[in-house]
Every structure is written in C-alpha cells, then in structure tokens.
Design a protein around this motif. Structure first.
Motif, PDB file in Angstrom:
ATOM      1  N   VAL A 246       0.822  -1.203   0.000  1.00  0.00           N
ATOM      2  CA  VAL A 246       0.000   0.000   0.000  1.00  0.00           C
ATOM      3  C   VAL A 246       0.864   1.264   0.000  1.00  0.00           C
ATOM      4  N   LEU A 247       1.962   1.228   0.730  1.00  0.00           N
ATOM      5  CA  LEU A 247       2.833   2.398   0.818  1.00  0.00           C
ATOM      6  C   LEU A 247       3.360   2.785  -0.564  1.00  0.00           C
ATOM      7  N   GLY A 248       3.230   4.041  -0.883  1.00  0.00           N
ATOM      8  CA  GLY A 248       3.739   4.542  -2.162  1.00  0.00           C
ATOM      9  C   GLY A 248       2.766   4.462  -3.316  1.00  0.00           C
ATOM     10  N   THR A 249       1.513   4.056  -3.027  1.00  0.00           N
ATOM     11  CA  THR A 249       0.545   3.894  -4.115  1.00  0.00           C
ATOM     12  C   THR A 249      -0.266   5.169  -4.352  1.00  0.00           C
ATOM     13  N   ALA A 250       0.427   6.292  -4.412  1.00  0.00           N
ATOM     14  CA  ALA A 250      -0.219   7.560  -4.768  1.00  0.00           C
ATOM     15  C   ALA A 250       0.845   8.449  -5.391  1.00  0.00           C
ATOM     16  N   ASP A 251       0.551   8.955  -6.569  1.00  0.00           N
ATOM     17  CA  ASP A 251       1.496   9.808  -7.293  1.00  0.00           C
ATOM     18  C   ASP A 251       1.294  11.281  -6.978  1.00  0.00           C
ATOM     19  N   PHE A 252       0.232  11.589  -6.239  1.00  0.00           N
ATOM     20  CA  PHE A 252      -0.033  12.936  -5.762  1.00  0.00           C
ATOM     21  C   PHE A 252      -1.024  12.815  -4.618  1.00  0.00           C
ATOM     22  N   PHE A 253      -1.182  13.879  -3.847  1.00  0.00           N
ATOM     23  CA  PHE A 253      -2.135  13.897  -2.742  1.00  0.00           C
ATOM     24  C   PHE A 253      -3.379  14.635  -3.215  1.00  0.00           C
ATOM     25  N   ALA A 254      -4.513  13.936  -3.293  1.00  0.00           N
ATOM     26  CA  ALA A 254      -5.786  14.547  -3.678  1.00  0.00           C
ATOM     27  C   ALA A 254      -6.560  14.869  -2.410  1.00  0.00           C
ATOM     28  N   LEU A 255      -6.815  16.151  -2.179  1.00  0.00           N
ATOM     29  CA  LEU A 255      -7.413  16.613  -0.929  1.00  0.00           C
ATOM     30  C   LEU A 255      -8.776  17.245  -1.155  1.00  0.00           C
ATOM     31  N   ASN A 256      -9.767  16.767  -0.414  1.00  0.00           N
ATOM     32  CA  ASN A 256     -11.074  17.423  -0.350  1.00  0.00           C
ATOM     33  C   ASN A 256     -11.179  18.130   0.995  1.00  0.00           C
ATOM     34  N   TYR A 257     -11.227  19.462   0.976  1.00  0.00           N
ATOM     35  CA  TYR A 257     -11.302  20.237   2.212  1.00  0.00           C
ATOM     36  C   TYR A 257     -12.518  21.156   2.165  1.00  0.00           C
ATOM     37  N   TYR A 258     -13.261  21.192   3.295  1.00  0.00           N
ATOM     38  CA  TYR A 258     -14.423  22.064   3.382  1.00  0.00           C
ATOM     39  C   TYR A 258     -14.422  22.961   4.613  1.00  0.00           C
ATOM     40  N   THR A 259     -13.956  22.452   5.762  1.00  0.00           N
ATOM     41  CA  THR A 259     -14.162  23.225   6.986  1.00  0.00           C
ATOM     42  C   THR A 259     -13.114  22.879   8.029  1.00  0.00           C
ATOM     43  N   SER A 260     -13.202  23.546   9.178  1.00  0.00           N
ATOM     44  CA  SER A 260     -12.280  23.333  10.291  1.00  0.00           C
ATOM     45  C   SER A 260     -13.068  23.174  11.584  1.00  0.00           C
ATOM     46  N   ARG A 261     -12.404  22.631  12.593  1.00  0.00           N
ATOM     47  CA  ARG A 261     -13.014  22.410  13.891  1.00  0.00           C
ATOM     48  C   ARG A 261     -12.000  22.649  14.999  1.00  0.00           C
ATOM     49  N   LYS A 262     -12.495  23.091  16.157  1.00  0.00           N
ATOM     50  CA  LYS A 262     -11.735  23.051  17.390  1.00  0.00           C
ATOM     51  C   LYS A 262     -12.062  21.725  18.079  1.00  0.00           C
ATOM     52  N   VAL A 263     -11.128  21.221  18.876  1.00  0.00           N
ATOM     53  CA  VAL A 263     -11.293  19.882  19.446  1.00  0.00           C
ATOM     54  C   VAL A 263     -10.930  19.895  20.923  1.00  0.00           C
ATOM     55  N   LYS A 264     -11.711  19.135  21.693  1.00  0.00           N
ATOM     56  CA  LYS A 264     -11.403  18.905  23.100  1.00  0.00           C
ATOM     57  C   LYS A 264     -11.632  17.431  23.407  1.00  0.00           C
ATOM     58  N   PRO A 265     -11.118  16.931  24.524  1.00  0.00           N
ATOM     59  CA  PRO A 265     -11.329  15.519  24.855  1.00  0.00           C
ATOM     60  C   PRO A 265     -12.799  15.229  25.119  1.00  0.00           C
ATOM     61  N   GLY A 266     -13.151  13.952  24.961  1.00  0.00           N
ATOM     62  CA  GLY A 266     -14.497  13.513  25.308  1.00  0.00           C
ATOM     63  C   GLY A 266     -15.383  13.395  24.103  1.00  0.00           C
ATOM     64  N   GLY A 267     -16.640  13.104  24.368  1.00  0.00           N
ATOM     65  CA  GLY A 267     -17.603  12.940  23.288  1.00  0.00           C
ATOM     66  C   GLY A 267     -17.808  11.494  22.906  1.00  0.00           C
ATOM     67  N   VAL A 294     -25.153  25.140   5.414  1.00  0.00           N
ATOM     68  CA  VAL A 294     -25.370  23.907   6.175  1.00  0.00           C
ATOM     69  C   VAL A 294     -24.607  23.986   7.490  1.00  0.00           C
ATOM     70  N   SER A 295     -25.175  23.373   8.513  1.00  0.00           N
ATOM     71  CA  SER A 295     -24.670  23.576   9.871  1.00  0.00           C
ATOM     72  C   SER A 295     -23.252  23.061  10.074  1.00  0.00           C
ATOM     73  N   TRP A 296     -22.851  22.043   9.304  1.00  0.00           N
ATOM     74  CA  TRP A 296     -21.529  21.441   9.516  1.00  0.00           C
ATOM     75  C   TRP A 296     -20.409  22.228   8.848  1.00  0.00           C
ATOM     76  N   LEU A 297     -20.766  23.209   8.005  1.00  0.00           N
ATOM     77  CA  LEU A 297     -19.743  23.855   7.192  1.00  0.00           C
ATOM     78  C   LEU A 297     -19.448  25.265   7.709  1.00  0.00           C
ATOM     79  N   ALA A 298     -18.544  25.346   8.670  1.00  0.00           N
ATOM     80  CA  ALA A 298     -18.022  26.642   9.103  1.00  0.00           C
ATOM     81  C   ALA A 298     -17.052  27.144   8.035  1.00  0.00           C
ATOM     82  N   VAL A 299     -17.098  28.434   7.774  1.00  0.00           N
ATOM     83  CA  VAL A 299     -16.256  29.016   6.732  1.00  0.00           C
ATOM     84  C   VAL A 299     -14.930  29.441   7.364  1.00  0.00           C
ATOM     85  N   VAL A 300     -13.880  28.679   7.073  1.00  0.00           N
ATOM     86  CA  VAL A 300     -12.561  28.913   7.665  1.00  0.00           C
ATOM     87  C   VAL A 300     -11.509  28.837   6.562  1.00  0.00           C
ATOM     88  N   PRO A 301     -11.363  29.891   5.752  1.00  0.00           N
ATOM     89  CA  PRO A 301     -10.436  29.830   4.622  1.00  0.00           C
ATOM     90  C   PRO A 301      -8.995  29.525   5.010  1.00  0.00           C
TER      91      PRO A 301
END
Length: 420
Positions: A246-267, A294-301
């Motif tokens: 599996v290692l090395g089986t990508a010739d580039f990194f394809a990234l889908n990015y939409y939003t950001s989050r702050k994180v704390k322990p728990g949940g 939509v509620s999950w998509l905070a705008v964090v450029p």
C-alpha cells in the motif's frame, strides 16, 4: 503566484449529476437502492434524473467552457459500466458514453473518492448508502478493503498502462483542519492529534507515510476494545505481506477540504464500540467562524493553508491537488451569491499563500461543484454549484451564479499572472 500549468477546475460526481439511472443497460447502484427506500433522503429526493447530464452533457461542456477551466473532474458510474457488479458483462453503451478508451488523454486518475465518508457515513452512521449501522467494526473493515482495492488498482496501472499513457493515480482523501480548543492544554492537543489520525491519517498514513495505520489510531482502538471486553482481536485489520504494498501507491495527494473544527477531549462516552468512542475527541465550532448554508460547514479559509502545511510536513511533501472545496447555499435562491464569491476569493488567496510563502507543492484547485446537484442525504435542498440547476424545469436549465462569474475572472487573472 501559482506555478505554470496549475490546474483550474471544477468537480462533479456521476450519481449526483447524471440521472439516466436505467438508461442503456445501466445496473442499480447502492445509491439507487438507498434512495428508493422511503425516509432515506430529504424530501424523498433521488438521483434518477438529477441534472440529467447523461443526456445534457453538452450543456455541461458549455458551462466548463464559459468558466475557462483548464481541467474538469468527473467520475465514472461503475453500475453503468459493469451493470451486474462483475467484469463478466461490460456494458458497451456505458463505455461509449464515457469513452473509457481515453487513457491517452486523461493524465490524472482517482481510484476512490472520500473513503472516510463511505466507510463511516455508509457503514457506521447509516446516513449514506448502503445505510448500514454496524458501529465500531464495519467502518474499519470497509476502509481497509478500500485501501487494498486502491493499492491493487495503482499497481495495475503502474505495470500495464503507465509506461505508455504516463498518467498519475491517487485516491481523494477528505479531511477537516482541526486544532485544540485550548492550545496550552496537553489533553486538548492530544485530542486534536487523535482526530486527525482518525480522519486524514486513516487513509494517508498507509499510502504516504508508513504503510500502516497511525499508531495513535491503532492503540486507541485496541485500548477501547479491551476496556469494553471485546473479543476477537483488533477491530482494525492489518495489511498482509502477501498483498500488493500500500505504501507509495499515490502519485499525488488529492485533498477534499471544506471546513475546520476546534477539538477537546471527550464525546465518546466510553460505553460503546464506535469510532467516536475510539478517538475520544469532541469537535467544537468556534463562534467566531461564520456558517455557510449547512450547519456542519463553518467558513474557515485559512484552515486550508494550515492543512496543506500539515500534509507537506507529515506526508513527505507530496504534490497536492485540491480536488474539492466549496460553499453551500440553502433556502431562497441567490444568483447574486456574494458570500460564496467572498469565500472563493479568500480561500484561493490562502492557497496562494501556501504555494508562495510556505512552498507547499500545490498543483491544482477544483471547486465543488460545477453544478447544483443531488447532495446525497440532503437531496437537492443544498446547492454548491457555480451554475444553478432548476430541478423544477424538465430541461434542467443551467444559470451561472455570480460566484461562477467571479471564479472565471480569478482563473483568468491567475493565468495571466503565470504568463508574465
């Protein structure tokens, strides 16, 4: 400044735009089956017709040309190509529709899109096809099998087609940017690290870093299994030495990015076997971040810049294509979508900073999406398009949004800058 040859594109996906769900010998996909069950999708919407791109592909081409895109990202419907799910019967009309013989022209291939979403939302949460709820086990197995399948496909292309076609192959990994709610608190820092390991790391580490899952992910799953008395060994499978590496089986990194989050322990509640309890991290929205439709998509450029730098530093500085990024609209239609215009302007500026100042090797940017389309469990109630599609019109009329016009201007500006 973006490099010469930078890919300026927009993206779509087959089920979300094509329609023609029974046309010309196509078989039923898991999304066809899922959407035809009552109560699965908002408003009982489905992709039977969607944007009708199966018949109106020439309209899509006109949209692409109007924006001045250099690249277009589309997907192939395997149920259209292989109606019974095997290679015993290849649907020639499906092959003709896609021209599958165009490997001499297509140089960028993605085997699987957002394996995290497919595994978790489809096999743990049950809100995406196939709608299974098997917490703590199925998602890990499904993710593992997708990585195995990707590796097999990459090795096949590498040996059979790359010498002549000279293309590049990867898989598209979706990930939010996450950071500790309280950066000075070690527990919050550790929770953010775990969440990144369970999202981006789950699929990036085996392919780009170690050939195996992040140790923080494996140890967390094993510890939770032992705590709750789970029998049968680790719920996170291991890769076999007898299979293609599996290692090395990508010739580039394809990234889908939409939003950001702050994180704390728990949940995770610590009482059940599920991904949430395994990673023991709770996501929190920063109240200073505006929310898109939509509620999950905070705008964090600036989150995309931080994530690009994280990928550069942890995944051996790969070439990166941002294969999805967008802004949602719901409620009353706004063709003059000023907020989305600002979103694209701000986000692309952050990508430019990552390229120019941080020296991240970004090769392309693809907006999600070319068209308003069928947005999975939200049906057509959520609109991400650069072109509006009127789903009440049998002709599925396309109308460019203001954001589409502004994106076209940005493309021309940056292309002009590259030529100086």
């Amino acid at each position: 400044m973006f490099p010469c040859g930078f890919a300026w594109g927009a993206a779509t996906a087959a089920y979300q735009i094509e329609g023609g769900w029974e046309a010309d010998g196509k078989g039923a996909s898991i999304w066809d089956t899922f959407c035809h069950e009552k109560g699965r999708v908002f408003g009982e919407h489905n992709g039977d017709i969607a944007c009708n791109s199966y018949e109106l592909w020439d309209r899509d081409l006109e949209c692409i040309q109007q924006l001045g895109l250099t690249h277009y990202r589309l997907s192939l419907s395997w149920s259209r190509l292989l109606p019974d799910g095997t290679t015993e019967h290849v649907n020639q009309k499906g092959v003709q529709y896609y021209n599958k013989t165009f490997g001499d022209r297509v140089k960028l291939w993605i085997t699987i899109n957002e394996p995290y979403v497919c595994a978790k939302l489809g096999h743990e949460d049950g809100i995406h096809a196939p709608g299974l709820k098997e917490p703590g086990t199925a998602a890990y197995l499904v993710g593992h099998n997708m990585l195995r399948a990707h590796a097999m496909a990459w090795h096949s292309y590498d040996s059979l087609y790359r010498p002549k076609q000279k293309g590049a192959v990867s898989l598209a990994i979706n990930s939010d940017w996450v950071e500790p709610l309280h950066p000075g608190c070690p527990d919050h820092v550790a929770a953010a690290e775990r969440l990144l390991a369970f999202s981006l790391g789950w699929f990036a580490w085996p392919v780009f870093v170690t050939g195996d899952y992040p140790e923080i992910m494996r140890s967390a799953i094993d510890a939770q299994s032992e705590r709750l008395g789970h029998s049968g060994g680790s719920r996170l499978p291991s890769f076999s030495e007898d299979e293609p590496q599996v290692l090395g089986t990508a010739d580039f990194f394809a990234l889908n990015y939409y939003t950001s989050r702050k994180v704390k322990p728990g949940g995770g509640h610590g009482r059940t076997l599920c991904m949430k309890s395994d990673r023991d991290a709770e996501e929190v929205l920063d109240p200073s971040w505006p929310i898109s439709g939509v509620s999950w998509l905070a705008v964090v450029p600036d989150g995309i810049r931080k994530l690009l730098n994280y990928i550069k530093d942890t995944c051996n500085n790969p070439a990166v294509y941002i294969t999805e990024n967008g802004f949602a609209q719901v409620g009353p239609l706004q063709i003059e979508d000023e907020r989305r215009c600002e979103f694209y302007k701000d986000t692309i500026l952050e990508v430019a900073k990552a390229v120019g100042e941080d020296k991240v090797n970004v090769r392309g940017y693809f907006a999600w999406s070319l068209l308003d389309n069928f947005e999975w469990a939200d049906g057509t109630s959520v609109r991400f398009g650069l072109f509006h599609v009127d789903f009440s019109d049998t002709q599925r009329r396309r109308t460019v949004y203001r954001s589409g016009q502004e994106y076209a201007k940005m493309i021309q500006k940056y292309k002009s800058d590259q030529s100086r």
